[in-house]
Design a protein around this motif. Sequence first.
Motif, short mmCIF file in Angstrom:
data_model
loop_
_atom_site.label_atom_id
_atom_site.label_comp_id
_atom_site.label_asym_id
_atom_site.label_seq_id
_atom_site.Cartn_x
_atom_site.Cartn_y
_atom_site.Cartn_z
N LYS A 262 -3.74 0.06 3.51
CA LYS A 262 -1.64 -0.42 2.99
C LYS A 262 -1.07 0.91 1.71
O LYS A 262 -0.51 1.33 2.09
CB LYS A 262 -1.63 -1.13 2.99
CG LYS A 262 0.11 -1.56 3.23
CD LYS A 262 0.40 -2.74 3.75
CE LYS A 262 2.16 -2.68 3.55
NZ LYS A 262 3.21 -2.58 2.94
N SER A 263 -1.40 0.41 0.70
CA SER A 263 -1.51 1.16 0.11
C SER A 263 -1.21 3.05 -0.23
O SER A 263 -0.88 3.07 -0.47
CB SER A 263 -2.41 0.68 -1.15
OG SER A 263 -2.07 -0.48 -2.19
N SER B 8 -1.26 4.40 2.59
CA SER B 8 -0.67 4.54 3.73
C SER B 8 0.61 4.66 2.73
O SER B 8 0.95 5.86 2.66
CB SER B 8 -0.66 4.03 4.51
OG SER B 8 -0.34 4.32 5.52
N ASP B 9 0.86 3.69 1.76
CA ASP B 9 1.85 4.10 1.16
C ASP B 9 2.62 5.39 0.10
O ASP B 9 3.36 6.18 0.41
CB ASP B 9 2.57 2.80 0.29
CG ASP B 9 2.74 1.59 1.70
OD1 ASP B 9 2.98 1.75 2.46
OD2 ASP B 9 2.51 -0.02 0.67
N ASP C 197 2.79 8.58 2.60
CA ASP C 197 4.35 8.44 2.79
C ASP C 197 5.52 9.16 1.60
O ASP C 197 5.86 9.69 2.13
CB ASP C 197 4.30 6.96 3.46
CG ASP C 197 3.37 7.18 4.25
OD1 ASP C 197 3.27 7.95 4.95
OD2 ASP C 197 4.06 5.45 5.35
N ARG C 198 5.29 8.22 0.60
CA ARG C 198 5.97 8.63 -0.69
C ARG C 198 5.40 10.53 -1.04
O ARG C 198 6.29 10.82 -2.04
CB ARG C 198 5.04 8.11 -1.44
CG ARG C 198 6.33 6.53 -1.33
CD ARG C 198 6.46 5.67 -2.45
NE ARG C 198 5.23 5.08 -2.39
CZ ARG C 198 4.55 3.58 -3.70
NH1 ARG C 198 5.29 4.24 -4.73
NH2 ARG C 198 3.22 3.76 -3.12
#
Length: 324
Positions: free
Chosen positions: A109-110, A112-113, A116-117
């Motif tokens: 998840k980290s 993926s985040d 995205d950023r």
Amino acid sequence: MMADSFCRDCNRLTEIVFDHSAGDTICSECGLVLEAYSVDETSEWRSFANDSSGHDPVRVGGPLNPLLTDGGLSTVIAKPTAGSTQLLSGKWQTRGSTNPDRNLIQAFKSISDMSDRLGLVTTIKVVWWSSSTMLHIADDRANEIYKKVEDQKPLKGRNLEAIVAACLYIACRQENKPRTVKEFCSVANGTTKKELGRAKEFIVKHLEAELGQSIEMGTIHASDYVKRFGSNLGMNNQAVKAAQEALQKSEELDIRRSPISLAAAVIYVITQLTNDPKLLKDISVVTRVAEGTIKNSYKDLYPHLSRIIPDWFANEEDIKSLLY
């Protein structure tokens, strides 16, 4: 969808268009709605992949993840919320509270985040590691790098933000889509350049031990950054193309500057030769290169400008008009 039907307005057979979203049947000649609010009886099956070609459409169900136990589709029972009347036996309560992939899921998840950023494209997410080679299979490269390292060396006690950022950094380098170290630090919750560098060395060391061969990181070229920087600065296509060509020619010169500093300096030069010159401070903000560094890099490039700037973009007189 095109078909033939009789149009009472045209008074003849004409091609009609069926608008599935509105349920209307429309004459392509005069635009008359022949039938409205039709029920679409076709299948509801859809594909939510970025590229549906070659994939069977699916209606429900999450994607399989071979990196997780049971493909990541195992059932997890959540704990009852406060005030809930739901009762769980000890056996099921234990099953619901323990997940062998909990740490992996959190790391993914980290990743993926951060992706995205950073605005990373999906090409960063396609590779499957084997013992001797790398084959392109739909999966997340950075996730696989992380799992390979965790399987070999427990990461407990390490700066996981730095590890995650380093996984993405390596993935970008391998896909020839590099991002700057400062960009990764900006999305890694305060991780410093030194911490990111240590994490990268740690990951590369253990991957090389696992594969028994050196890890190819890909060479960073200054021209790799121009398209993205130019887009953020609002440069037109011609200016971006000229900057890329100039940077490719500058590789033949003995200018000892980092690729990012050279990219920022060339962007400054190119934009000064257009009708839309960019301010040095704006270039500094976008490229994350200090204004002083851009000026010094520009001074190193100045004697070679007539050699590296394409003839089709600027003539000799325009180049000489630039200030030293």
